[in-house]
Design an enzyme around this catalytic site. Structure first.
Site, mmCIF file in Angstrom:
data_model
loop_
_atom_site.group_PDB
_atom_site.id
_atom_site.type_symbol
_atom_site.label_atom_id
_atom_site.label_comp_id
_atom_site.label_asym_id
_atom_site.label_seq_id
_atom_site.Cartn_x
_atom_site.Cartn_y
_atom_site.Cartn_z
ATOM 1 N N HIS A 292 2.820 7.552 6.570
ATOM 2 C CA HIS A 292 2.116 6.828 7.626
ATOM 3 C C HIS A 292 1.403 5.609 7.060
ATOM 4 O O HIS A 292 0.748 5.691 6.015
ATOM 5 C CB HIS A 292 1.100 7.749 8.304
ATOM 6 C CG HIS A 292 0.205 7.056 9.282
ATOM 7 N ND1 HIS A 292 -1.094 6.721 8.982
ATOM 8 C CD2 HIS A 292 0.422 6.624 10.543
ATOM 9 C CE1 HIS A 292 -1.645 6.118 10.020
ATOM 10 N NE2 HIS A 292 -0.747 6.044 10.978
ATOM 11 N N SER A 293 1.534 4.476 7.735
ATOM 12 C CA SER A 293 0.773 3.268 7.421
ATOM 13 C C SER A 293 0.959 2.879 5.950
ATOM 14 O O SER A 293 2.073 2.722 5.482
ATOM 15 C CB SER A 293 -0.698 3.502 7.781
ATOM 16 O OG SER A 293 -1.450 2.336 7.658
ATOM 17 N N TYR A 294 -0.160 2.740 5.196
ATOM 18 C CA TYR A 294 -0.067 2.280 3.810
ATOM 19 C C TYR A 294 0.673 3.280 2.929
ATOM 20 O O TYR A 294 1.178 2.914 1.860
ATOM 21 C CB TYR A 294 -1.473 2.050 3.246
ATOM 22 C CG TYR A 294 -1.471 1.211 1.987
ATOM 23 C CD1 TYR A 294 -1.418 -0.173 2.058
ATOM 24 C CD2 TYR A 294 -1.520 1.803 0.731
ATOM 25 C CE1 TYR A 294 -1.408 -0.944 0.912
ATOM 26 C CE2 TYR A 294 -1.509 1.039 -0.418
ATOM 27 C CZ TYR A 294 -1.454 -0.338 -0.323
ATOM 28 O OH TYR A 294 -1.440 -1.102 -1.461
ATOM 29 N N GLY A 295 0.762 4.526 3.368
ATOM 30 C CA GLY A 295 1.552 5.496 2.615
ATOM 31 C C GLY A 295 3.005 5.082 2.522
ATOM 32 O O GLY A 295 3.678 5.354 1.518
ATOM 33 N N GLY A 296 3.495 4.396 3.566
ATOM 34 C CA GLY A 296 4.865 3.889 3.531
ATOM 35 C C GLY A 296 5.039 2.834 2.467
ATOM 36 O O GLY A 296 6.049 2.816 1.746
#
Length: 344
Positions: A292-296
């Site tokens: 999700h989000s910056y995890g991507g």
């Protein structure tokens, strides 16, 4: 007649100039008086009196909140949702109170991972000594031994820790909306091993010593991706806002410094480390990622630039597809992990 008009006009000009002079003098006198008054006031002490101390409850019960049967946070007496503005015109105090509640929520989610999902902690680095900072991740009992499929969950940046997607959703909506627990439970039902990352647990915060100097371990290379620069700019802006709030409400706070966790001092480092130490060594033939989000972006950093994600990962669902548990694909995990480790 003209001589009379000229004399009258001159008199009016003199009167206007005199009035302007008097008005200007009055303004200056008022300004001087105001400055003198302000100089007699200790603004720091005055503001401290207006702002309550940053002392908050240490448990949900002491906060007088609890999660109901629907996973919603409610006041135990009134049944009302959480109220951010507990004190009007004291934004910084309200924010600190919210953050204190958020820390309790984090521990609550850890307990759910362990008790409801039957997951265990694995500490990082795996060879950490007793006196160095450590982080951790969560694993299902079969995360490393499941021969078929492993699901890896990576949240975005910020205050969220293992098991959380968004603290705001946990507090203002419910546990199902803001935590990873529905994904974990569904994955286990479908026969997946599960590994929950903790990419924002990057440092140990300790009280700053008198001789301590600023530590800049967040320096980024000049060719950093645009997303990283934007994130860095947001952090700088936040520091400026916090400084401004502290100037307006100069209550003394404990000064702290951050000691980075070895090989896990950033989201990108954490994802890389967990991949090399756990995912690469897992028995599963198929690896599934929900980021999700910056995890991507942290996951893309793992893939770029030496090899293509498509050759090493079964599926990387976009945020809009995060609820889809029916991901298919094959991967040659050993080849992928070896390539990524060689980059290091």
């Amino acid at each position: 007649m003209r001589s009379y008009l000229s004399s009258a006009t001159s008199a009016l000009y003199i009167l206007w100039i005199t009035m302007a002079h008097i008005a200007g003098q009055e303004d200056r006198e008022k300004t001087t008086a105001l400055k003198d008054l302000l100089s007699r006031i200790d603004l720091d002490e005055l503001m401290k009196k207006d702002e309550p101390p940053f002392t908050f409850p240490k448990s949900l019960e002491d906060f007088e909140y609890a999660f109901n049967e629907n996973g919603q946070l409610r006041h135990i007496k009134t049944g009302e949702p959480f109220v951010f503005n507990a004190r009007e015109d004291l934004h910084r105090w309200n924010q600190k109170r919210y953050e204190a509640l958020g820390e309790i929520i984090t521990q609550y989610v850890y307990e759910l991972l362990e008790k409801k999902c039957n997951m265990t902690k694995a500490f990082l680095p795996v060879d950490a000594t007793n006196d160095e900072p450590r982080s951790f991740i969560y694993l299902s009992p079969d995360a490393l031994t499941n021969p078929d499929k492993l699901l890896v969950l990576i949240q975005g940046s910020g205050v969220v820790r293992a098991g959380q997607w968004a603290r705001r959703l946990i507090i203002n909506q419910d546990l199902d909306s803001g935590t990873q627990i529905p994904f974990i439970m569904k994955a286990m039902e479908e026969g997946y091993g599960v590994l929950v990352l903790n990419p924002n647990e990057n440092y140990l915060e300790v009280e700053k010593s008198a001789k301590a100097s600023p530590n800049d371990f967040s320096a980024e290379p000049s060719d950093e991706p645009a997303e990283k620069r934007e994130r860095k700019d947001e952090q700088e802006s936040k520091k400026k806002r916090e400084f401004y709030e502290k100037y307006r409400n100069p209550q003394k706070e404990t000064e702290t410094e951050r000691i980075p966790i070895r090989e896990n001092s950033s989201s990108e480092e954490h994802v890389l480390y967990v991949w090399d130490q756990f995912v690469f060594k897992a028995a599963a033939k198929n690896i599934f990622i929900i980021a999700h989000s910056y995890g991507g972006l942290s996951f893309v950093e793992l893939c770029y630039p030496e090899f293509s994600c498509s050759s090493g990962i079964s599926d990387l669902p976009e945020e809009e597809r995060a609820t889809d548990m029916e991901m298919e694909g094959e991967k040659d995990k050993k080849e992928t992990g070896a390539t990524r480790s060689h980059r290091r």
